[in-house]
Enzyme design. Sequence first.
Site, PDB file in Angstrom:
ATOM      1  N   CYS A  63       0.834  -1.207   0.000  1.00  0.00           N
ATOM      2  CA  CYS A  63       0.000   0.000   0.000  1.00  0.00           C
ATOM      3  C   CYS A  63       0.871   1.261   0.000  1.00  0.00           C
ATOM      4  O   CYS A  63       1.551   1.536  -0.983  1.00  0.00           O
ATOM      5  CB  CYS A  63      -0.964  -0.031   1.189  1.00  0.00           C
ATOM      6  N   HIS A  67      -3.535  -5.434   1.185  1.00  0.00           N
ATOM      7  CA  HIS A  67      -3.309  -5.784   2.578  1.00  0.00           C
ATOM      8  C   HIS A  67      -3.718  -7.243   2.784  1.00  0.00           C
ATOM      9  O   HIS A  67      -4.675  -7.723   2.186  1.00  0.00           O
ATOM     10  CB  HIS A  67      -4.147  -4.889   3.493  1.00  0.00           C
TER      11      HIS A  67
END
Length: 277
Positions: A110, A214
């Site tokens: 991310c 994630h």
Amino acid sequence: PVIGVVPHADVDLPSEDSEALRGVRGKGAGRCLVGVVKFPRIANFTDLDPLFLEDVSIVFVERAEDLDGVDAVVLPGTKNTINDLRWMDERGISGRIKDLHGKVPIVGICGGYQMMGSELDDSLGLEGGVPGTVMKGLGLFENRTVFGKYAKRIVNNTAEMLVGDGGEVTGYELHMGMTEVHEKPLFELERFGRDPEPEGSVREDEMLFGTYLHGVFDKTPFRRYFLSFVNHDGAKVDTADIRDYDDIIEENIDRLADVFEANMDMDAVLRILGAGQ
């Protein structure tokens, strides 16, 4: 009325928030040392939990010298990519990571993935709060991230690995900014009712990996693949008994539920809840 006393249950479940990392310099007892940059605004840090199941120790990196001797580097998620990149630059951590390029595997998740690119454009000041901000990334990928509007992307995904032996990966995206990718994709996202989409970046020969997903380490395929690049004094990480992290979490939730039920008057609980009425 007292309907039970629940004792302490020794279960292994994810921590609620990053307060669990306060004052913690490292974790794990494995041979291989993985350096995880401990951003001031670190987010979704439970992405790292599956690594503790392996022959791995983690050192949380807050200074450039914390990267001495590491066998791999993880750039985790952050609540503010621009300000945490600036923090990393000021502490010399960025330069040290560049020195490790090609020597140890580096993965960004991310916000950490965004930092691995060549440029981060926050001209509107939506991420860092200062209009006109355009920062150089680590330059590990030729990607460019633009924070063009205040909108978070929140998507649950299933993906297929395009590297190694393939395999399924599950996870979710939760981020600001959009990345213009100019690299070979790491995954192929499976979208219901839509064509598959490329996701992430990889330079296998340089041991560089980046993704917005994630939970990327939760399932065994990517965790085994990434750890195949990690070695300590010439010895590889043993992944023979590797397991899905989701299965282990379910086992621990079941154990906690058993302790609760064994120490509570469940008939009274159900009666209070109005169950069966």
